[in-house]
Design an enzyme around this catalytic site. Structure first.
Site, mmCIF file in Angstrom:
data_model
loop_
_atom_site.group_PDB
_atom_site.id
_atom_site.type_symbol
_atom_site.label_atom_id
_atom_site.label_comp_id
_atom_site.label_asym_id
_atom_site.label_seq_id
_atom_site.Cartn_x
_atom_site.Cartn_y
_atom_site.Cartn_z
ATOM 1 N N SER A 103 0.289 4.473 3.549
ATOM 2 C CA SER A 103 0.290 5.411 4.681
ATOM 3 C C SER A 103 0.993 6.725 4.325
ATOM 4 C CB SER A 103 0.929 4.786 5.924
ATOM 5 O OG SER A 103 2.279 4.504 5.677
ATOM 6 N N ALA A 105 1.400 8.168 1.365
ATOM 7 C CA ALA A 105 0.595 8.954 0.425
ATOM 8 C C ALA A 105 -0.601 9.579 1.141
ATOM 9 C CB ALA A 105 0.123 8.066 -0.726
ATOM 10 N N ASP A 147 0.017 5.165 -5.853
ATOM 11 C CA ASP A 147 -0.455 5.328 -4.464
ATOM 12 C C ASP A 147 -1.064 6.709 -4.255
ATOM 13 O OD1 ASP A 147 0.788 2.911 -4.252
ATOM 14 O OD2 ASP A 147 1.916 3.375 -2.440
HETATM 15 C C1 MEV Z 1 3.742 0.279 -4.161
HETATM 16 O O1 MEV Z 1 2.515 0.503 -3.479
HETATM 17 C C2 MEV Z 1 3.475 -0.184 -5.569
HETATM 18 C C3 MEV Z 1 4.705 -0.483 -6.414
HETATM 19 O O2 MEV Z 1 4.230 -0.864 -7.713
HETATM 20 C C4 MEV Z 1 5.610 0.718 -6.524
HETATM 21 C C5 MEV Z 1 5.004 1.845 -7.335
HETATM 22 O O3 MEV Z 1 4.087 1.633 -8.117
HETATM 23 O O4 MEV Z 1 5.504 2.960 -7.175
HETATM 24 C C6 MEV Z 1 5.506 -1.644 -5.859
#
Ligand code: MEV
Length: 311
Positions: A103, A105, A147
């Site tokens: 959300s 991003a 993201d």
């Molecule tokens: C978050 O959507 C994904 C993680 O791997 C964090 C990141 O990649 O920045 C947990």
């Protein structure tokens, strides 16, 4: 009035290990989106109305490190505009906040695009992505950038931190059920906790991240060669490694087990974990049944999505 919209995203494989340079696969989720409208304001200043996060104010009254204020100021700085016109910005989103569906991003990307078009200076995808990454740093601390990348380009992404974007082919469409625990996913906290584990025993965790990287490579190959059934066991294996990283939760595990019990070919948490969403790979004909089994097991919301070449 200028408008822009950006989709949600879901990480298929490789979350957390992606922060440590391993690859990850993510796809856009177009069933949910963030939308931004920008128009001239009768009052001086830049006014933001974002009902879902209860914000209605002029941006200088937000803390200097607030993501929305930072995005807006960075867009005008990048464009070399020192006195932006008075604007009224309305931000709405159907992507649940802190659910692992990107959300933050999506709001950043839609906002950057709407602001740059309102002043007739559209930015390239690369510039949009770089600006959205700056905002992600405020949300997550040490984000990999996956993201903002998948949301900016709105296509399937094979992501390696710091490398140019690569997309991947989907030889045969496959169906996922995405289910929301309804519990906010504290990504900053889960990313921080994985970092503490890694710092305490780098040899062990580097090997674990390598295992995740191997799963991601195998998954990409399965998707690109149409052997989509192979994704099920790979999802289960990735979930087990995420459990070891301590980023699952009783609610996520309950939904993962419920999906498997309802005939899913595999299931795993998706995103930062500890809350947020999980995914299950299902036969298209069994998607509705799996979604209702997930809701019966406590999911607050389910989305059925088909991953195919042209999303
Ligand atoms: C978050 O959507 C994904 C993680 O791997 C964090 C990141 O990649 O920045 C947990």
């Amino acid at each position: 009035m200028t408008t822009a919209s950006a989709p949600g995203k879901v990480i298929l494989f490789g979350e957390h290990a992606v922060v440590y340079g391993r690859p990850a696969l993510a796809v856009p989720v177009t069933q949910v989106h963030a939308d931004v409208e920008v128009e001239d304001s009768p009052a001086p200043g830049i006014w933001v109305d974002a009902p879902e996060i209860s914000i209605r104010c002029e941006i200088s009254s937000l803390p200097a490190t607030h993501a929305l204020r930072t995005v807006i100021e960075n867009v005008f700085r990048t464009l070399g505009i020192s006195s932006p016109p008075p604007l009224q910005i309305r931000i709405t989103s159907t992507i649940p906040v802190a659910s692992g569906l990107g959300s933050g991003a999506a709001v950043s990307v839609a906002l950057i695009r709407a602001l740059s078009s309102t002043v007739n200076r559209p930015l390239s995808d690369e510039q949009v992505n770089a600006l959205a990454y700056e905002a992600e740093k405020l949300h997550h601390g040490t984000p990999s950038g996956i993201d903002n990348t998948v949301v900016t380009y709105a296509k399937p992404v094979y992501f390696v931190r710091g490398q140019p974007i690569q997309t991947f082919n989907v030889a045969r469409p496959f169906t996922l059920v995405i289910a929301d625990t309804g519990i906010p996913a504290p990504t900053r906290e889960s990313v921080g906790d994985v970092r503490k584990l890694w710092e305490a025993d780098k040899t062990k965790w580097e090997a674990m991240f390598d295992e995740v990287g191997g799963i991601v490579q195998a998954a990409r190959e399965a998707i690109e060669t149409g052997k989509t059934k192979e994704l099920g066991p790979l999802m289960d294996a990735n979930h087990a490694l995420l459990q070891e990283m301590t980023v699952s939760s009783p609610e996520l595990d309950r939904l993962v087990l419920a999906a498997r019990g309802a005939g899913a070919l595999g299931a795993k948490l998706s995103g930062g974990g500890r809350g947020g969403n999980m995914l299950a790979l299902v036969e298209p004909t069994e998607a509705e049944q799996a979604a209702s089994a997930l809701r019966a097991a406590g999911a607050k919301n389910t989305i059925i999505t088909t991953i195919e070449e042209k999303q």
